[in-house]
Design an enzyme around this catalytic site. Structure first.
Site, PDB file in Angstrom:
ATOM      1  N   LYS A  18       0.851  -1.195   0.000  1.00 41.21           N
ATOM      2  CA  LYS A  18       0.000   0.000   0.000  1.00 41.21           C
ATOM      3  C   LYS A  18       0.886   1.245   0.000  1.00 41.21           C
ATOM      4  CE  LYS A  18       0.906   1.178   4.483  1.00 41.21           C
ATOM      5  NZ  LYS A  18       1.640   2.401   4.897  1.00 41.21           N
ATOM      6  N   ASP A 144      -2.403  -1.036  10.761  1.00 44.25           N
ATOM      7  CA  ASP A 144      -2.638  -1.076   9.322  1.00 44.25           C
ATOM      8  C   ASP A 144      -3.312  -2.362   8.863  1.00 44.25           C
ATOM      9  OD1 ASP A 144      -1.474   1.383   9.105  1.00 44.25           O
ATOM     10  OD2 ASP A 144       0.357   0.688   8.128  1.00 44.25           O
TER      11      ASP A 144
END
Length: 290
Positions: A18, A144
């Site tokens: 990401k 996350d």
């Protein structure tokens, strides 16, 4: 992988990287954690998780996913054990990780690996806990992990767990890893860190306002290798730092532009071109059954 228990067949699952398209710290919460704002962008490139269910309840790592990391500390092992306990599963699993995402670069490798283990084992073990419960489990492993469990580009607040899905236009990214492993906990304690940024809005982001990354000026001052990469990348675009790691990226509208920039910078920095994903490739794999 030949030493694995032959209780089942291996299946392969993507664990995408990401980017944080910006990262602001707007204060501290009552629990002592920093209040963050960011946008998570899924990429079409990352690690691969291989899983083979076992007839017994053993959870084993085959090979080293991160050199020098003890099996008990590996997020993929912790994720499997957490799901096994939560769902009272009698089965076990062998786990092998094909690492491509560099550690400490802010690209979410460990968190994504853990999320993929949770989602894929929920499917293979038929625990059917659902996305919400798996995201809650993931938060216990790292801030996350929930965004990777849910698998959608998102506007995030809190410690990164409060997520609102967001549609992002197609984009290509030139990624460069300076090779600096950032200690996230130490970085959060830096006296140089700006912790009182004015809260941004989604409209600010959509309008193209420069929202920045609170950790960028700190790392650029502390790490010459990061500063050197920024200097090179600034010749082909506007470099940004992702997350709390050392990874740098420049965004482009097309793959052709990104590849041309890569050629221009090739003699001075090692880089790769990756695409932004509309959603996590893991969701596609789950729909296809692995």
């Amino acid at each position: 992988m030949n030493d694995a228990d032959p209780a089942g067949d291996w299946s392969s699952w993507p664990a995408p990287a990401k980017l944080n398209l910006f990262l602001r710290i707007t204060g501290r919460r009552d629990d002592g954690y920093h209040a963050l704002q960011t946008v998570f962008r899924m990429l079409d490139w990352g690690d691969t998780i291989r899983l083979r269910p076992r007839a017994d309840n053993r959870i084993r790592r085959i090979g080293d996913s991160v050199a020098g990391l003890a099996e008990a500390d590996d997020l993929v092992i912790r994720a499997a054990r957490l799901l096994q306990k939560e769902a009272n599963v009698a089965q076990g699993v062998d786990i092998a990780v094909e690492k491509r995402i560099p550690s400490g670069a802010g690209l979410g490798g460990g968190s994504s690996d853990a999320a993929t283990v949770l989602r894929a084992l929920d499917h293979l073990w038929q625990t059917n806990l659902g996305e919400d419960r798996l995201a809650t489990l993931g938060l216990a492993l790292g801030a996350d992990v929930p965004v990777f469990v849910r698998g959608r580009n998102a506007w995030a607040e809190g410690v990164g767990e409060s997520l609102v899905p967001i549609d992002l236009p197609p984009a290509w990214y030139l990624l460069a890893d300076p090779g600096v492993h950032v200690n996230t906990a130490g970085l959060f304690q830096s006296p140089e860190l700006t912790r009182n940024a004015a809260p941004a809005t989604m409209a600010d982001f959509v309008s193209g306002a420069s929202l920045g990354n609170a950790f960028e000026p700190v790392l650029r001052r502390r790490e010459p290798a990061v500063e050197a990469v920024f200097e090179v990348m600034s010749e082909v675009g506007t470099p940004r730092l992702t997350g709390t790691g050392s990874g740098c990226f420049v965004e482009f509208a097309t793959r052709e532009f990104a590849e041309a920039a890569q050629v221009q910078a090739a003699s001075r920095v090692s880089s790769r071109v990756v695409g932004g994903a509309a959603r996590s490739p893991l969701l596609d794999a789950l729909e296809a059954g692995g």
